[in-house]
Write a protein that holds these residues in place. Structure first.
Motif, mmCIF file in Angstrom:
data_model
loop_
_atom_site.group_PDB
_atom_site.id
_atom_site.type_symbol
_atom_site.label_atom_id
_atom_site.label_comp_id
_atom_site.label_asym_id
_atom_site.label_seq_id
_atom_site.Cartn_x
_atom_site.Cartn_y
_atom_site.Cartn_z
ATOM 1 N N ASP A 1 0.864 -1.185 0.000
ATOM 2 C CA ASP A 1 0.000 0.000 0.000
ATOM 3 C C ASP A 1 0.901 1.235 0.000
ATOM 4 N N ASN A 2 1.342 1.602 -1.187
ATOM 5 C CA ASN A 2 2.285 2.712 -1.324
ATOM 6 C C ASN A 2 1.503 4.023 -1.418
ATOM 7 N N TRP A 3 0.896 4.409 -0.305
ATOM 8 C CA TRP A 3 -0.002 5.566 -0.316
ATOM 9 C C TRP A 3 0.737 6.887 -0.482
ATOM 10 N N LEU A 4 2.043 6.880 -0.272
ATOM 11 C CA LEU A 4 2.837 8.096 -0.411
ATOM 12 C C LEU A 4 3.512 8.207 -1.774
ATOM 13 N N LYS A 5 3.056 7.408 -2.747
ATOM 14 C CA LYS A 5 3.681 7.472 -4.067
ATOM 15 C C LYS A 5 3.445 8.825 -4.737
ATOM 16 N N GLU A 6 2.350 9.481 -4.377
ATOM 17 C CA GLU A 6 2.100 10.848 -4.827
ATOM 18 C C GLU A 6 2.355 11.798 -3.658
ATOM 19 N N PRO B 1 -0.595 16.160 0.235
ATOM 20 C CA PRO B 1 -0.713 17.624 0.305
ATOM 21 C C PRO B 1 -0.897 18.198 1.693
ATOM 22 N N TRP B 2 -1.211 17.354 2.673
ATOM 23 C CA TRP B 2 -1.585 17.890 3.990
ATOM 24 C C TRP B 2 -0.434 17.964 4.977
ATOM 25 N N GLU B 3 0.711 17.388 4.652
ATOM 26 C CA GLU B 3 1.790 17.327 5.634
ATOM 27 C C GLU B 3 2.792 18.467 5.445
ATOM 28 N N VAL B 4 3.430 18.823 6.569
ATOM 29 C CA VAL B 4 4.511 19.810 6.566
ATOM 30 C C VAL B 4 5.696 19.188 7.296
ATOM 31 N N ARG B 5 6.788 19.047 6.594
ATOM 32 C CA ARG B 5 8.003 18.490 7.211
ATOM 33 C C ARG B 5 8.641 19.537 8.114
ATOM 34 N N LYS B 6 8.909 19.145 9.357
ATOM 35 C CA LYS B 6 9.495 20.070 10.332
ATOM 36 C C LYS B 6 10.893 19.575 10.722
ATOM 37 N N ALA B 7 11.820 19.667 9.788
ATOM 38 C CA ALA B 7 13.166 19.126 10.003
ATOM 39 C C ALA B 7 13.867 19.790 11.183
ATOM 40 N N ASP B 8 13.535 21.058 11.468
ATOM 41 C CA ASP B 8 14.191 21.770 12.562
ATOM 42 C C ASP B 8 13.733 21.268 13.927
ATOM 43 N N VAL C 1 0.403 17.237 10.278
ATOM 44 C CA VAL C 1 -0.836 17.279 9.506
ATOM 45 C C VAL C 1 -1.859 18.044 10.332
ATOM 46 N N GLY C 2 -2.453 19.060 9.757
ATOM 47 C CA GLY C 2 -3.430 19.859 10.484
ATOM 48 C C GLY C 2 -4.730 19.102 10.719
ATOM 49 N N VAL C 3 -5.344 19.335 11.879
ATOM 50 C CA VAL C 3 -6.646 18.763 12.231
ATOM 51 C C VAL C 3 -7.596 19.917 12.512
ATOM 52 N N ALA C 4 -8.512 20.146 11.583
ATOM 53 C CA ALA C 4 -9.388 21.316 11.676
ATOM 54 C C ALA C 4 -10.633 21.023 12.492
ATOM 55 N N GLY C 5 -10.947 21.919 13.403
ATOM 56 C CA GLY C 5 -12.215 21.853 14.111
ATOM 57 C C GLY C 5 -13.335 22.394 13.234
ATOM 58 N N TYR C 6 -14.550 22.045 13.589
ATOM 59 C CA TYR C 6 -15.697 22.483 12.788
ATOM 60 C C TYR C 6 -16.136 23.888 13.170
ATOM 61 N N ASP C 7 -15.999 24.810 12.231
ATOM 62 C CA ASP C 7 -16.565 26.151 12.351
ATOM 63 C C ASP C 7 -16.119 26.875 13.624
ATOM 64 N N ASN C 8 -14.838 26.688 14.020
ATOM 65 C CA ASN C 8 -14.391 27.393 15.227
ATOM 66 C C ASN C 8 -12.985 27.974 15.108
ATOM 67 N N THR D 1 -2.894 19.556 15.685
ATOM 68 C CA THR D 1 -1.869 18.890 14.872
ATOM 69 C C THR D 1 -1.838 17.388 15.128
ATOM 70 N N LEU D 2 -1.724 16.646 14.045
ATOM 71 C CA LEU D 2 -1.347 15.234 14.119
ATOM 72 C C LEU D 2 0.102 15.166 13.678
ATOM 73 N N ARG D 3 0.985 14.875 14.621
ATOM 74 C CA ARG D 3 2.417 14.794 14.301
ATOM 75 C C ARG D 3 2.791 13.345 14.021
ATOM 76 N N LEU D 4 3.359 13.128 12.848
ATOM 77 C CA LEU D 4 3.752 11.785 12.410
ATOM 78 C C LEU D 4 5.271 11.742 12.294
ATOM 79 N N TRP D 5 5.868 10.726 12.931
ATOM 80 C CA TRP D 5 7.323 10.625 12.978
ATOM 81 C C TRP D 5 7.842 9.718 11.874
#
Length: 799
Positions: free
Chosen positions: A162-167, A170-177, A215-222, A227-231
């Motif tokens: 399941d190579n889901w990262l082949k493309e 768009p939702w992730e931001v790499r935080k190398a620092d 990966v951002g986790v948006a609340g509804y209308d607020n 953040t969902l941080r993935l290592w």
């Protein structure tokens, strides 16, 4: 809520296409259009995320850190659009452009970050934490490959990567620092300091970088975006240049975040799973301590005042000794100081009733992961056992059963209980079972720790986004207050006898069935009747979930039709979706059987289309979003006492399906809410099952030899009716030789009879629609917003 007009959104979309994808609205692909929309959404989320973080730092509130090895988030495009208030305007612009919104959104791959209910629960919880405005983030692993992509070839499950990262995701931001260093293995030695304390030193350790992807986790209308941080595991450049075999070294490190579930058929595969667990908790806790010092300017002695850590099942339990290690070895705290902080920080959610399924690891493997961590676990065990011996003499003869380490195994659930201030089950029945049976001794020792938090699902994803026609019907009837207060769904009770509304409800269901019918045909080539009853069982393939009981009933129906072709049968479409673990032979045989039965039943002239059997391969969140709104019967037929909760039952209930199931997991609470007249219950109770398990008295062979319905259906597994003779003898003998451990034969007649009752009820159109409405209007309790509010007030103390 909507900050864009159609014109402004279209203009921004065109700008994104030109700048990011070098295309225009008039000449663009579905892929380019998806990424342009995602870029607009991500910009909105990034801005809100920064604002959320600033507010959190200023408020200095306690935060919840949800640690889970799985987050089954599915596609995020629609839920993000919905929560940010952009769904309607985006859909309108796409339709004006002559594009199909669903087709555009389907360009996103399902994130391969989870498998079943545990991971989907974690995703729902993050949605509710943000939507309720709580300070809370998720922490997981950025697996490059998910569980597997399931393909069915000649009825046999084949596992593809399941190579889901082949493309580009768009939702992730790499935080190398914000990279963290994690150490494995090596040797530990101690040095006595002048003040008498021990200082520990490490040598020959493997060093791995934990690089965060947020990966951002948006609340509804607020305006809240958590953040969902993935290592992701990466190789330090300094280590790589020094290693004699660089390629092998790099591959070994990258495997840590390589696969969702490493192959557990080998010792190395199982060891890799342990490394994943330690990798998750070490990187997370180091980050939280760094955050406490640098952003809140507070000492580590206040760690528990700013942080609560919820461990989702036992997989992140290494976090308990890891926090102890950091507080003592790196921060200089005494054992008692560190233990006081740790036990005020951790809370444990149990998902497993069965003793044999509770996670445990050989001492040798734990030592190999990190010898210092094992030293601390051993000390926790020694101190705990000593405390029981000295302060609870009535339990001295139970110490071996209570011990965290026994029989050369580290028992992760026991470590989680000892090191946490809260232990919760996920349904009322489940929580009682863990108190009365699974962890009875621990409950007697510390009853104040144990509590229940019945699971929930986010109605925004599973009703508003996946079933907009029903959502709109509800809003037109009672207003939109239910969107933020799901308990307001109870207002639908005023339409219980409204024939016009019930007819509209029926039309919505029929529309959703037509949509699923097209999906089924597209994926399988099987033509189903949208006017047949859609009977659905979609979940992980496991013997205790009893997909086999469902198939035996289908075989029974088939044989009844063959015996008397003119028999009156309510047309039914039986829909399955499930993945079997690659090494789970019996589960894979059940998948084969489903396909073998389908091949015969679907094309038999006597059946004449009255029964269809469909298996939808590669069941995932996106597929579930088509299935749940179309389901009419929700098969929740696990052996009573074995399913902790279930969440598929809640999703289908919320969409108007009627539960047909045992009194197990959250089915019990569904039955209490809707009333026994609005649910179809069958089979043994949990007490009866436990009685048989502990006292004996059940003989499957006796039932087989004295009940013709049971015998005929079971014999079909070996008499060539669905393939060559003895094609499914492993399933046949697994039941009879093992004395039917999941009570299929004991519950078979009750299951057949409840289906007869369900079909008789279905023929009364108004009655069925009223039952459907009753399930919808009572489903507010099963919103994850309610669950999270209970966690936040009772356990996390965020209020």
């Amino acid at each position: 809520m909507n900050k864009y007009t159609k014109a402004s959104f279209r203009a921004l979309l065109e700008k994104k296409l030109i700048n990011k994808r070098t295309s225009t609205l008039e000449d663009t692909s579905d892929t380019d259009l998806f990424y342009a929309i995602a870029s607009i959404v991500k910009d909105e989320m990034n801005q809100a995320n920064v604002t959320t973080k600033k507010g959190n730092i200023q408020s200095k509130k306690r935060q919840i850190n949800y640690l889970s090895m799985e987050f089954l988030i599915g596609r995020l495009i629609e839920s993000n659009l919905l929560n940010l208030g952009l769904m309607d305007v985006c859909n309108e612009v796409l339709i004006d452009l002559g594009r199909n919104p669903k087709k555009i959104y389907s360009e996103e791959n399902d994130a391969g970050l989870g498998n079943g209910g545990l991971g989907r629960l974690a995703a729902c919880f993050l949605d509710s934490i943000a939507s309720l405005g709580y300070l809370g983030n998720g922490f997981g692993i950025r697996y490059r490959y998910g569980l597997f992509e399931q393909r069915i070839i000649d009825g046999t499950q084949i596992e593809l990567p399941d190579n889901w990262l082949k493309e580009v995701y768009p939702w992730e931001v790499r935080k190398a620092d914000e990279t963290i260093t994690v150490h494995f293995g090596g040797e530990v030695y101690s040095e006595t300091m002048p003040d008498g304390r021990l200082k520990f030193h490490y040598q020959n350790q493997e060093t791995v970088l934990a690089v965060p992807y947020d990966v951002g986790v948006a609340g509804y209308d607020n305006g809240v975006v958590n953040t969902l941080r993935l290592w992701s595991a990466e190789v330090p450049d300094t280590e790589l240049t020094m290693h004699p075999n660089q390629l092998e070294y790099m591959q070994n490190v990258e495997r840590i975040s390589g696969f969702l579930y490493p192959d557990d058929s080998t010792e190395e595969g199982r060891f890799l799973r342990l490394k994943q667990q330690y990798f998750l908790v070490s990187s997370t806790i180091q980050t939280l301590i760094k955050q406490l010092k640098e952003k809140y300017n507070e000492p580590v002695t206040k760690f528990h005042e700013y942080n609560c850590i919820q461990i989702n099942d036992t997989h992140p339990t290494f976090g308990i000794p890891e926090l102890m290690r950091i507080l003592m070895d790196d921060e200089g705290l005494s054992w008692d100081e560190a233990w006081a902080i740790t036990t005020k920080t951790y809370a444990y959610t149990n998902h497993t009733i069965m003793q044999e399924a509770l996670e445990k690891w050989p001492v040798s493997q734990v030592q190999r992961v990190n010898p210092r961590i094992f030293m601390i676990i051993n000390e926790i065990n020694e101190r705990f056992c000593r405390d029981v011996y000295e302060n609870h003499p009535q339990y001295r003869d139970r110490i071996a059963d209570l011990a965290v380490i026994s029989h050369d195994l580290v028992h992760m659930s026991k470590l989680a209980i000892v090191g946490s201030f809260s232990v919760n089950g996920v349904a009322a029945l489940h929580s009682e079972i863990i108190k009365d049976y699974t962890f009875n001794d621990f409950y007697k020792l510390t009853p104040e720790k144990f509590n229940n938090k019945t699971n929930g699902i986010t109605h925004r994803r599973w009703l508003m986004a996946s079933n907009p026609k029903l959502s709109n019907l509800i809003t037109d009837a009672i207003g939109d207050q239910w969107i933020k207060s799901p308990q307001e769904l109870s207002q639908l009770m005023r339409y219980y006898n409204d024939d016009a509304f019930l007819k509209q409800l029926q039309e919505v269901k029929l529309h959703n069935k037509k949509v699923l019918k097209d999906v089924i045909y597209d994926k399988t080539g099987i033509e189903v009747d949208e006017h047949s009853v859609f009977d659905v069982q979609v979940k992980r393939l496991h013997e205790y979930k009893r997909q086999l009981l469902n198939v035996l009933h289908i075989i029974y129906l088939f044989n009844e039709i063959k015996r008397k072709p003119s028999i009156k049968v309510q047309p039914r479409t039986f829909i399955f979706g499930a993945k079997a673990a690659p090494g789970y032979h019996i589960a894979k045989e059940i998948i084969k059987l489903i396909h073998a039965v389908a091949e015969v039943v679907n094309y038999d002239k006597d059946v004449d289309g009255r029964i269809k059997v469909v298996f939808l391969e590669n069941y995932n969140v996106t597929l579930a979003e088509y299935i749940m709104p179309a389901a009419e019967i929700s098969e929740q037929i696990s052996t009573a006492s074995m399913e902790a909760s279930g969440t598929g039952n809640m999703k289908m209930m919320m969409n108007g399906a009627i539960t047909l199931g045992t009194m197990d997991g959250a089915n019990v609470e569904i039955a209490e809410l809707v009333g026994k007249e609005n649910i179809f219950i069958f089979g043994l109770s949990s007490d009866e099952v436990i009685h048989y398990q502990t006292n004996g008295g059940y003989n499957a062979s006796d039932i087989y030899h004295t009940d013709s319905r049971v015998q005929t259906s079971l014999d079909a597994l070996k008499d060539g009716q669905f393939g060559r003779d003895f094609a499914f003898q492993d399933l046949y003998f697994n039941i009879l030789k093992n004395n039917d451990p999941y009570f299929l034969l004991k519950d078979f007649n009750s299951y057949v009879d409840i289906h007869l009752t369900a079909m008789a009820t279905y023929s009364d159109e108004k009655k069925w629609n009223q039952m459907s409405l009753m399930n919808i209007l009572k489903s507010g309790k099963f919103s994850s917003d309610r669950t999270i509010h209970e966690y936040a007030t009772d356990i996390w103390k965020l209020i």
